[in-house]
Design an enzyme around this catalytic site. Structure first.
Site, PDB file in Angstrom:
ATOM      1  N   GLU A   1      45.398  46.184  39.237  1.00 27.56           N
ATOM      2  CA  GLU A   1      45.281  44.825  39.254  1.00 27.56           C
ATOM      3  C   GLU A   1      46.602  44.098  38.669  1.00 27.56           C
ATOM      4  O   GLU A   1      46.689  42.898  38.964  1.00 27.56           O
ATOM      5  CB  GLU A   1      44.085  44.407  38.301  1.00 27.56           C
ATOM      6  CG  GLU A   1      44.251  44.547  36.833  1.00 27.56           C
ATOM      7  CD  GLU A   1      43.724  45.568  36.399  1.00 27.56           C
ATOM      8  OE1 GLU A   1      43.934  46.716  36.946  1.00 27.56           O
ATOM      9  OE2 GLU A   1      43.598  45.653  34.963  1.00 27.56           O
TER      10      GLU A   1
ATOM     11  N   CYS B   1      40.961  52.492  34.595  1.00 25.08           N
ATOM     12  CA  CYS B   1      41.092  53.058  33.280  1.00 25.08           C
ATOM     13  C   CYS B   1      39.974  53.482  32.282  1.00 25.08           C
ATOM     14  O   CYS B   1      39.456  54.450  33.034  1.00 25.08           O
ATOM     15  CB  CYS B   1      41.841  51.767  32.565  1.00 25.08           C
ATOM     16  SG  CYS B   1      42.909  52.391  31.377  1.00 25.08           S
TER      17      CYS B   1
ATOM     18  N   HIS C   1      46.119  50.434  36.228  1.00 21.08           N
ATOM     19  CA  HIS C   1      45.775  49.261  36.608  1.00 21.08           C
ATOM     20  C   HIS C   1      46.047  48.481  37.665  1.00 21.08           C
ATOM     21  O   HIS C   1      47.239  47.960  37.576  1.00 21.08           O
ATOM     22  CB  HIS C   1      46.123  48.501  35.183  1.00 21.08           C
ATOM     23  CG  HIS C   1      45.266  48.709  33.920  1.00 21.08           C
ATOM     24  ND1 HIS C   1      44.024  48.119  33.633  1.00 21.08           N
ATOM     25  CD2 HIS C   1      45.513  49.665  32.816  1.00 21.08           C
ATOM     26  CE1 HIS C   1      43.502  48.672  32.564  1.00 21.08           C
ATOM     27  NE2 HIS C   1      44.487  49.679  32.114  1.00 21.08           N
TER      28      HIS C   1
HETATM   29  N1  GLN Z   1      40.115  52.747  25.837  1.00 18.91           N
HETATM   30  C1  GLN Z   1      40.823  53.777  26.958  1.00 18.91           C
HETATM   31  C2  GLN Z   1      42.138  54.356  26.387  1.00 18.91           C
HETATM   32  O1  GLN Z   1      42.702  53.962  25.438  1.00 18.91           O
HETATM   33  C3  GLN Z   1      41.176  52.876  28.119  1.00 18.91           C
HETATM   34  C4  GLN Z   1      41.917  51.889  28.040  1.00 18.91           C
HETATM   35  C5  GLN Z   1      42.081  50.771  29.202  1.00 18.91           C
HETATM   36  O2  GLN Z   1      41.006  50.891  29.783  1.00 18.91           O
HETATM   37  N2  GLN Z   1      43.118  50.113  29.344  1.00 18.91           N
HETATM   38  O3  GLN Z   1      42.462  55.319  27.197  1.00 18.91           O
END
Ligand code: GLN
Length: 535
Positions: free
Chosen positions: A510, A382, A508
């Site tokens: 994970e 992300c 994600h």
């Molecule tokens: N801050 C970034 C976004 O909003 C990444 C978000 C995250 O890593 N969950 O896209």
């Protein structure tokens, strides 16, 4: 047959691992062939944990349906096959939101709306709704907080009523307490457990099973004393000793007959538990062939709970390779110095996880640059994918001061920008791109090879995305965009080809890794990191 309930409460102090305990019981019941579902009640007033800082609350766990939930749901999914959704995590905030909406609509016209019965009814209905899904045999309901908290009273009252309504054979109360070692007296103490059970009794609940957390073995006489004072049978005083691997908890419970007890109290019948796969995992965790060391460069690293699933996913990848995982948490802002490399040189692999806000970004960019230039396996998740794109733009494609709109709205090269569908959305709760979305990968990509397929579904939680306006300059400079959402709108995966393992993903992974089903990307990353160590 309608489902039976196991309620898991906690006493004495928080952080006793109620979630893990509940998940482990769920695991044992599944191993006996029963179908389980799991849910968590959280007594705080936030509608969900999505708006809370990871320092406050730990990781926000995302389900397929895009609910932002408590991290205990992560344990539930790792230990069982329960299908979790927003119905499986209920907060006081959400209950009040529902009740007030109904009240304004006129649903209670003429009545006074009260904690009992209106709030307790909502709680009971939520549990019954989960019990009605997928023909489950048993629903494990964990009540957040510690008995004695004002906030958790309505939940405890609701489960008390459920025992009253459904009877003893359909409800089982498991209470997690602490038997502390008092160093000055060189003694274990049972008094906190006694007090905690007394507190439960004062609200009308007699626990059936006590899970006593202790950092050492508890002598038999002490167990007998606990049983006598707390009015449970001796066999129901379970000692939940600290164990080095959380995957040992179900085995520890099974040895002490927790599942037998539950079956007896709930008048359930089934085959004995088959725990061979869990035994194998535990055996491997104690007999690794070697160690692999991963540096996690993030913003919330002082507080390990912030990256709970991430850490477990790396453990799963390591176990799959018979390796012991060593994780070093690196505070990203500490890398905003001239000789950042010295802090990174010992790692076999480097990972930048998800995160929000500007702090530490330049440090993450340094870590990514180090991994890219030194051919150290890199896994960006992300935010870790977004920063990998920014690093590539700045240091390879020559786009000076490239950045994300999140960190520098005035950047000349906005490589990452706010999701187009969120233009004009200022509200913070539940407004991100959340939950399961499909991703299509190029067949010759590292990611597709790791997955062994080109189409996957992964969970998301982001507000920003890769800006396709920069696709050409970045790909011309060598970055590969190897995965995209089904319609092609969102960039989901980026890779650098002439590198042993450089993968960034917008989703994600994970949230979907389990000890018995390690996630392909984590597995591949750990494998590449170990190969790097060996090289
Ligand atoms: N801050 C970034 C976004 O909003 C990444 C978000 C995250 O890593 N969950 O896209």
């Amino acid at each position: 047959m309608s489902a039976k309930y196991i309620f898991v409460t906690g006493g004495v102090v928080s952080s006793l691992g109620k979630g893990l305990a509940a998940a482990s019981i769920g695991c044992l019941l599944e191993a006996r062939g029963l179908r389980v579902n799991m849910m968590k009640f959280d007594p705080y007033l936030n509608v969900d944990p999505g708006t809370m800082s990871p320092f406050q609350h730990g990781e926000v766990f995302v389900t397929d349906d895009g609910a932002e939930t408590d991290l205990d749901l992560g344990h539930y999914e790792r230990f069982t096959h329960a299908k979790l959704s927003r119905d499986n995590n209920l907060t006081t905030g959400r209950i009040y939101e529902q009740i007030i909406t109904k009240e304004r609509r006129g649903d209670y016209l003429g009545k006074t709306v009260q904690v009992i019965p209106h709030v307790t009814n909502e709680i009971k209905n939520a549990a019954k709704k989960v019990a009605a899904t997928d023909n489950v045999d048993v629903v494990l309901v964990e009540i957040g907080g510690t008995v004695g908290d004002i906030e958790s009273l309505p939940f405890l009252e609701a489960i008390r009523q459920m025992r009253q309504e459904l009877g003893r054979d359909n409800t089982c109360f498991v209470h997690v307490t602490l038997v502390p070692w008092i160093a000055a007296a060189q003694e274990l103490k049972t008094k906190p457990t006694q007090h905690s059970v007394k507190e439960m009794l004062s609200i009308g609940i007699q626990p059936d099973i006590l899970l006593c957390r202790a950092d050492r073995d508890v002598p038999q006489e002490m167990r007998e004393k606990i049983a006598a004072f707390c009015n449970v049978e001796q066999a129901a005083v379970i000692i939940a000793r600290d164990v080095p691997s959380i995957y040992e908890v179900p085995l520890n419970f099974a040895e002490q007959g927790v599942d037998e007890l539950v079956m007896k109290y709930l008048r359930l019948d089934s085959k004995p538990a088959d725990l061979s796969k869990w035994q194998d995992i535990v055996y491997r965790s104690y007999n690794p062939k070697d160690t692999v060391e991963i540096g996690i460069v993030g913003k919330y690293v002082e507080y390990e709970d912030s990256y709970k699933s991430l850490k477990e996913s790396l453990v799963h990848g390591a176990l799959a390779e018979n390796l012991k995982l060593k994780v070093t948490w690196v505070e990203a802002s500490g890398l905003e110095v001239e000789d950042y490399a010295s802090q990174l040189s010992g790692f076999d692999g480097i990972l930048v996880p998800g995160g929000f806000g500007k702090r530490g970004i330049e440090g993450m960019l340094n870590a990514i640059r180090y991994a890219r230039e030194n051919k150290v396996p890199y896994f960006g998740i992300c935010l870790g994918m977004q920063t990998a794109c920014i690093e590539y733009a700045r240091n390879v494609a020559g786009l000076q001061n490239a950045n994300s709109g999140e960190f520098d709205p005035a950047t000349p090269y906005r490589i990452i920008y706010k999701l187009r569908e969120l233009t004009g959305v200022e509200e913070m709760g539940g407004t991100m791109r959340l939950g399961a979305w499909e991703c299509v990968m190029q067949p010759d990509s590292l990611a597709a090879k790791a997955y062994g397929t080109t189409k996957i579904s992964e969970r998301h939680r982001h507000r920003y995305e890769f800006n396709r306006e920069f696709e050409k300059p970045l790909t011309d400079a060598g970055l590969r965009l190897t995965g995209a959402s089904e319609s092609g709108t969102y960039v989901e995966i980026v890779e650098i080809p002439d590198h042993p393992f450089f993968v960034g993903c917008q989703f994600h992974p994970e949230f979907k890794s389990k000890p018995l089903e390690p996630h392909p990307l984590f597995h591949a990353f750990v494998k590449a990191s170990y190969a790097n160590k060996k090289a």
